[in-house]
Design a protein around this motif. Structure first.
Motif, PDB file in Angstrom:
ATOM      1  N   ASP A   1      -8.500 -12.680 -34.479  1.00 61.68           N
ATOM      2  CA  ASP A   1      -9.273 -12.008 -33.429  1.00 61.68           C
ATOM      3  C   ASP A   1      -9.152 -10.499 -33.636  1.00 61.68           C
ATOM      4  OD1 ASP A   1     -10.407 -11.282 -30.875  1.00 61.68           O
ATOM      5  OD2 ASP A   1      -9.628 -13.131 -30.031  1.00 61.68           O
ATOM      6  N   ALA A   2     -10.187  -9.761 -33.232  1.00 62.71           N
ATOM      7  CA  ALA A   2     -10.055  -8.302 -33.141  1.00 62.71           C
ATOM      8  C   ALA A   2      -9.138  -7.949 -31.973  1.00 62.71           C
ATOM      9  CB  ALA A   2     -11.419  -7.668 -32.929  1.00 62.71           C
ATOM     10  N   HIS A   3      -9.094  -8.856 -30.988  1.00 63.29           N
ATOM     11  CA  HIS A   3      -8.424  -8.574 -29.705  1.00 63.29           C
ATOM     12  C   HIS A   3      -7.140  -9.372 -29.552  1.00 63.29           C
ATOM     13  CE1 HIS A   3     -12.877  -8.197 -29.271  1.00 63.29           C
ATOM     14  NE2 HIS A   3     -12.502  -7.004 -28.833  1.00 63.29           N
TER      15      HIS A   3
ATOM     16  N   ASP B   1     -11.513 -16.393 -33.206  1.00 65.99           N
ATOM     17  CA  ASP B   1     -12.573 -15.634 -32.545  1.00 65.99           C
ATOM     18  C   ASP B   1     -13.368 -14.989 -33.681  1.00 65.99           C
ATOM     19  OD1 ASP B   1     -14.039 -13.565 -31.323  1.00 65.99           O
ATOM     20  OD2 ASP B   1     -12.555 -13.377 -29.723  1.00 65.99           O
TER      21      ASP B   1
ATOM     22  N   ASP C   1     -15.142 -12.608 -33.819  1.00 64.63           N
ATOM     23  CA  ASP C   1     -15.105 -11.138 -33.857  1.00 64.63           C
ATOM     24  C   ASP C   1     -13.890 -10.618 -34.621  1.00 64.63           C
ATOM     25  OD1 ASP C   1     -12.850 -10.802 -32.100  1.00 64.63           O
ATOM     26  OD2 ASP C   1     -14.149 -10.598 -30.335  1.00 64.63           O
TER      27      ASP C   1
ATOM     28  N   THR D   1     -18.049  -8.943 -28.050  1.00 65.70           N
ATOM     29  CA  THR D   1     -17.233  -7.729 -27.959  1.00 65.70           C
ATOM     30  C   THR D   1     -16.867  -7.253 -29.373  1.00 65.70           C
ATOM     31  OG1 THR D   1     -15.329  -9.206 -27.563  1.00 65.70           O
ATOM     32  CG2 THR D   1     -16.217  -8.079 -25.655  1.00 65.70           C
TER      33      THR D   1
HETATM   34 ZN   LIG Z   1     -12.162 -11.038 -29.772  1.00 64.25          ZN
END
Ligand SMILES: [Zn+2]
Ligand SMILES: N=C(N)NCCCC(=O)O
Ligand SMILES: [Zn+2]
Length: 329
Positions: free
Chosen positions: A151-153, A242, A244, A256
């Protein structure tokens, strides 16, 4: 049931053009056509947990459409995943878009049912909220699991607008609930601005290690996969991806997006490097086709699910073989 011995594979694209007919994942049979599956590919069209752009409710079907071009032999893992085990498309879990708590319960119950048949899950999201009920269900079966979170997050934030179940909070809830093995938790591909430094301190306290997207660029996919594999060992592993985690150039179709992400090649290579891990289930989430172009994101997600499915199929085939060898002795 014959499907257990000789799995029913995808529609033969040399006989029926691959763009013909309704899309199941990789043109595989539906679960109701084969009775039971070793790996159930299931969609969760739910995106009421997002903090920015909506649209991941359409992700599962976009991935199915983009997966028409997948072929039966995976050279990167030297395996024909759909011949080694019965993989089938279990359709969608119908989650309530107007009630997040109820949707979370519905996903958990549906996952319980599928896991109860002995299947592993390859879930196509949906937003990241759904990882929580999926982890709950997997932990009921295996106990606390190791988690690899691409994930980026961080997705370990506490609440958004007072809401506990959102796409930014599933892994904090999972740690609080004791369903993760806190000795083996990693985020991979993390980057981008945070709310504050405390986000990282909190995350570390929960037990997460971080491999940032810059780490992957500097150290390379093989070394990263080696390190992750060592941390995971033979623990039951859940992989949550994710989309992203990829750079917006490789995955524009998401809610996002953050600049500076890994390439789809790096993601696929890291996954291949994890082929020996005990992967009990996985998800690919946050594909939002309205922001996609030329199916870039959906194609990346379909290949990501293909590598994950291949890992699971190989392990199922290996387990069956060693069981047969034992029985023959
Ligand atoms: Zn993410
Ligand atoms: N899980 C995803 N994709 N995003 C979480 C972002 C949470 C935020 O808006 O800060
Ligand atoms: Zn996420």
């Amino acid at each position: 049931m014959s499907g257990i011995e000789t799995p029913r594979g995808p529609v033969d694209s040399s006989r029926i053009p691959r763009y013909a007919g309704p899309a199941t994942y990789a043109r595989l049979p539906r679960l109701d056509e084969v009775g039971r599956a070793d790996v159930a590919v299931v969609g969760v069209p739910f995106d009421s947990g997002v903090s920015y752009r909506p649209g991941a409710r359409f992700g599962g079907n976009a991935i199915r459409e983009a997966s028409r071009l997948l072929r039966p032999y995976n050279p990167a893992q030297d395996a024909s995943p759909f011949a080694l085990a019965q993989v089938a498309d279990a359709g969608d879990i119908a989650a309530n878009p107007f009630n997040i708590d109820e949707a979370v319960e519905t996903v958990e119950a549906a996952a319980d049912e599928l896991l109860g048949t002995g299947a592993r899950l390859m879930t196509l999201g949906g937003d990241h909220t759904i990882a929580l009920p999926l982890l709950r269900s997997v932990a009921k079966k295996h106990g606390p699991v190791a988690l690899l979170h691409f994930d980026a997050h961080l997705d370990t934030w506490d609440t958004y607008f007072g809401a506990e179940y959102t796409h930014g909070t599933p892994f904090r809830r999972a740690v609080e609930e004791g369903i993760l093995d806190t000795e083996a938790l990693s985020h991979v591909g993390t980057r981008g601005p945070l709310y504050g430094k405390q986000d990282l301190t909190d995350d570390e306290k929960m037990g997460f290690g971080i491999v940032t997207s810059a780490d992957i660029y500097r150290r390379g996919a093989d070394e990263v996969a080696d390190q992750l594999r060592q941390r995971i060992g033979d623990r039951p592993l859940y992989i949550s991806i994710d989309i992203d985690c990829l750079d917006p150039a490789h995955a524009p179709g998401t809610g996002t997006p953050e600049a500076g992400g890994m390439t789809s090649r790096e993601l696929l290579e890291i996954l291949r490097g994890l082929a020996s891990c005990n992967l009990v289930s996985a998800d690919v989430v946050e594909v939002a086709p309205a922001y996609d172009h030329a199916e870039i994101t959906a194609v990346a997600a379909s290949h990501t699910a293909y590598e994950l499915t291949t890992i699971m199929s190989r392990q199922i085939a290996q387990a069956k073989q060693s069981k047969q060898e034992k029985a023959a002795k």
